[in-house]
Scaffold this motif. Structure first.
Motif, PDB file in Angstrom:
ATOM      1  N   ARG A 126       2.507  -3.982   1.939  1.00 42.22           N
ATOM      2  CA  ARG A 126       3.563  -4.395   2.914  1.00 42.22           C
ATOM      3  C   ARG A 126       3.404  -3.299   4.431  1.00 42.22           C
ATOM      4  O   ARG A 126       3.290  -4.288   5.465  1.00 42.22           O
ATOM      5  N   LEU A 127       3.142  -2.202   4.154  1.00 41.14           N
ATOM      6  CA  LEU A 127       3.062  -1.306   5.345  1.00 41.14           C
ATOM      7  C   LEU A 127       1.801  -1.811   6.072  1.00 41.14           C
ATOM      8  O   LEU A 127       1.737  -1.801   7.480  1.00 41.14           O
ATOM      9  N   GLU A 179       2.360  -2.027  -3.494  1.00 41.75           N
ATOM     10  CA  GLU A 179       2.812  -3.260  -3.114  1.00 41.75           C
ATOM     11  C   GLU A 179       3.397  -2.753  -1.879  1.00 41.75           C
ATOM     12  O   GLU A 179       3.171  -3.577  -0.822  1.00 41.75           O
ATOM     13  N   GLU A 180       4.019  -1.604  -1.675  1.00 41.98           N
ATOM     14  CA  GLU A 180       4.509  -1.059  -0.558  1.00 41.98           C
ATOM     15  C   GLU A 180       3.446  -0.728   0.492  1.00 41.98           C
ATOM     16  O   GLU A 180       3.330  -0.998   1.633  1.00 41.98           O
ATOM     17  N   ARG A 240       0.458  -4.791   6.315  1.00 43.98           N
ATOM     18  CA  ARG A 240       0.566  -6.066   6.764  1.00 43.98           C
ATOM     19  C   ARG A 240       1.412  -5.814   8.066  1.00 43.98           C
ATOM     20  O   ARG A 240       1.193  -6.145   9.270  1.00 43.98           O
ATOM     21  N   GLU A 241       2.497  -4.951   8.283  1.00 45.33           N
ATOM     22  CA  GLU A 241       3.430  -4.489   9.208  1.00 45.33           C
ATOM     23  C   GLU A 241       2.584  -3.827  10.480  1.00 45.33           C
ATOM     24  O   GLU A 241       2.967  -4.149  11.483  1.00 45.33           O
TER      25      GLU A 241
END
Length: 101
Positions: A68-69, A64-65, A71-72
């Motif tokens: 997220r990274l 999940e992280e 996407r960022e």
């Protein structure tokens, strides 16, 4: 003759795989500690790694992280590209000769 085949519930299997993944202990040692066959535990660990679950390259929270990274990172790349275009426009405006009136 072999003894009766033992059945292990999913919770026990997941826990055993998690022990191997989180402690870094060898499969043989964890299997002996839990009183199960080494090849049985090794197959559970292998299956979990293929599935990407506990004991795999990434655990659920890590995946999940990672998402997220990613996407960022994509957003930062878009922002950087936009800022570079704005900078180039300003450079062209500042470098253009001015007409005197």
């Amino acid at each position: 003759m072999a003894g009766k085949r033992r059945k292990f519930d999913a919770e026990f299997r997941e826990g055993a795989v998690r022990i191997v993944a989180e402690t870094g202990k060898p499969v043989a040692q964890v299997a002996q500690d839990l009183g199960i066959n080494e090849t049985t535990l090794a197959s559970w660990v292998s299956r979990a790694r293929r599935a990407g679950g506990a004991g795999g390259v990434t655990a659920t929270g890590e995946s999940e992280e990672l998402a997220r990274l990613r996407r960022e990172n994509a957003q930062l790349k878009r922002d950087n590209k936009e800022l570079a275009m704005g900078r180039d426009v300003l450079k062209r405006c500042m470098g253009a000769p001015r007409s005197s009136v």
